[in-house]
Design a protein around this motif. Structure first.
Motif, short mmCIF file in Angstrom:
data_model
loop_
_atom_site.label_atom_id
_atom_site.label_comp_id
_atom_site.label_asym_id
_atom_site.label_seq_id
_atom_site.Cartn_x
_atom_site.Cartn_y
_atom_site.Cartn_z
N LEU A 55 45.17 8.10 -51.53
CA LEU A 55 45.15 6.67 -51.80
C LEU A 55 44.11 6.34 -52.87
O LEU A 55 43.03 6.93 -52.92
N LYS A 56 44.46 5.39 -53.71
CA LYS A 56 43.55 4.94 -54.77
C LYS A 56 43.63 3.41 -54.84
O LYS A 56 44.67 2.85 -55.20
N ILE A 57 42.53 2.76 -54.47
CA ILE A 57 42.50 1.30 -54.48
C ILE A 57 42.40 0.81 -55.92
O ILE A 57 41.52 1.23 -56.67
N VAL A 58 43.30 -0.08 -56.30
CA VAL A 58 43.31 -0.66 -57.64
C VAL A 58 43.09 -2.17 -57.50
O VAL A 58 43.90 -2.86 -56.88
N VAL A 59 41.97 -2.65 -58.04
CA VAL A 59 41.65 -4.08 -57.93
C VAL A 59 42.16 -4.81 -59.17
O VAL A 59 42.33 -4.21 -60.23
N PRO A 60 42.38 -6.12 -59.06
CA PRO A 60 42.84 -6.88 -60.23
C PRO A 60 41.79 -6.83 -61.34
O PRO A 60 40.58 -6.88 -61.08
N THR A 61 42.24 -6.75 -62.56
CA THR A 61 41.29 -6.74 -63.68
C THR A 61 40.60 -8.09 -63.83
O THR A 61 39.46 -8.16 -64.29
N GLU A 62 41.28 -9.13 -63.42
CA GLU A 62 40.69 -10.47 -63.46
C GLU A 62 40.97 -11.17 -62.13
O GLU A 62 41.96 -11.88 -61.98
N PRO A 63 40.08 -10.98 -61.12
CA PRO A 63 40.29 -11.64 -59.81
C PRO A 63 40.33 -13.16 -59.96
O PRO A 63 39.60 -13.74 -60.77
N ASP A 64 41.18 -13.80 -59.15
CA ASP A 64 41.25 -15.27 -59.24
C ASP A 64 39.99 -15.88 -58.60
O ASP A 64 39.22 -15.22 -57.90
N ALA A 65 39.81 -17.15 -58.85
CA ALA A 65 38.58 -17.85 -58.43
C ALA A 65 38.40 -17.82 -56.92
O ALA A 65 37.28 -17.65 -56.42
N SER A 66 39.47 -18.00 -56.17
CA SER A 66 39.34 -18.05 -54.71
C SER A 66 38.88 -16.71 -54.15
O SER A 66 38.04 -16.67 -53.24
N LEU A 67 39.40 -15.59 -54.68
CA LEU A 67 38.97 -14.28 -54.22
C LEU A 67 37.51 -14.03 -54.61
O LEU A 67 36.72 -13.51 -53.81
N ARG A 68 37.14 -14.43 -55.80
CA ARG A 68 35.76 -14.24 -56.25
C ARG A 68 34.79 -15.05 -55.37
O ARG A 68 33.73 -14.55 -54.96
N ASP A 69 35.16 -16.30 -55.05
CA ASP A 69 34.29 -17.13 -54.23
C ASP A 69 34.16 -16.57 -52.81
O ASP A 69 33.07 -16.56 -52.22
#
Length: 316
Positions: free
Chosen positions: A279-293
């Protein structure tokens, strides 16, 4: 020499086995046509470096190339052969018949043939080309590049010989890179009624863009999303036999290996290997504001350090 494998891999003739392997792996990443679909020259480069690696990876084949016995594609170099070459060959290409023992000197045997022919005698089998001698044909060596999936699943593929004739080569399931297949009687013709030699086909398995092989197991790196890693879920994973469903357990980390039993290489009469899914976790290159908060607030109340044991083990 044409098709110089050292030049194709950017190496000198003093390169070590590890240097050859590293050079090949590096060039595969930059030349595989599946990884560079927009590069029209990728396929030609990939075939050239694969052919070069096939010659140099095996010490015996490399030595034969260095000695000029084969060319850069693994094909036999033509060489002049005389009677003594046939008579003394360890592969028994030239076999003594009717009265000639294995310890007999070839020059004496040949002289005896000429004496018998001169006096019309039949004491030594009637002369050359009749019943006195027969020579088995030489084995012919060829290299055949096959796709990864054809090698692991089995396939049948044609190969065109230098004389223009075609052979149909059956690739058994589970064939490995460097394995040699023998086709009886498909080599060079014999002499004096002797049998034809065999065709020896050395298989070169092309690397795959997704799958890797370790024995009879298939290895796959599977990207998953952040939420799939934390919450778990069902995803689709490719296998050599087609896509299958796979359950990601909650709290999965990158590097975790899941096993799909019986989804690996299946040899005839043997037990199939497994497919190991890393398994390899791939995160969004640009997380949206709600996830970042959310993560910013979560970080304030969670202070776990996944690197603590690593630092202790390193003596820091």
């Amino acid at each position: 020499m044409l098709n110089d494998p050292y030049k194709a891999l950017g190496l000198s003739k003093t390169a070590t086995a590890d240097e050859i392997k590293k050079a090949y792996r590096k060039l595969v990443r930059t030349s595989h046509p599946d990884l560079h679909p927009d590069d029209p020259q990728a396929e030609a480069r990939f075939k050239a470096i694969s052919a070069a690696y096939d010659v140099l990876k095996d010490p015996e084949t490399r030595a034969r190339y260095d000695a000029g016995e084969i060319d850069g594609l693994g094909a036999e170099q033509p060489r002049r052969q005389y009677y003594r070459d046939f008579a003394g060959d360890a592969e028994n290409r030239y076999q003594q018949r009717r009265g000639a023992g294995p310890e007999a000197d070839p020059a004496d045997i040949f002289a005896e043939i000429l004496r018998n022919r001169a006096r019309g005698g039949q004491g030594f089998g009637g002369g050359f080309g009749e019943q006195g001698f027969s020579a088995a044909g030489q084995d012919a060596r060829y290299a055949l590049e096959v796709p990864f999936l054809d090698a692991v699943r089995g396939a049948e593929t044609p190969i065109t010989l230098p004389d223009g004739n075609a052979l149909s080569v059956k690739i058994p399931a589970g064939t490995e890179d460097g394995q040699t297949l023998r086709l009886r009687g498909k080599g060079m013709p014999g002499f004096g009624g002797g049998p034809a030699g065999d065709a020896l086909i050395t298989i070169r398995v092309q690397p795959h863009a997704v799958f890797r092989r370790e024995g009879d197991d298939i290895l796959l790196t599977l990207p998953i999303t952040l939420d799939e890693a934390i919450l778990g879920g069902k995803v689709t994973a490719p296998t050599i036999a087609g896509p299958v469903g796979l359950t990601i357990p909650p709290g999965a980390s990158s590097g975790r290996i899941l096993r799909l039993r019986g989804r690996g290489v299946a040899r005839a009469g043997g037990k199939a290997g497994d497919q190991k899914v890393e398994l390899k976790i791939v995160v969004p290159t640009e997380p949206d504001a709600s996830l970042r908060d959310f993560l910013s607030e979560w970080r304030k109340t969670h202070s776990s350090d996944p690197r603590a044991d690593l630092m202790k083990g390193a003596g820091s």
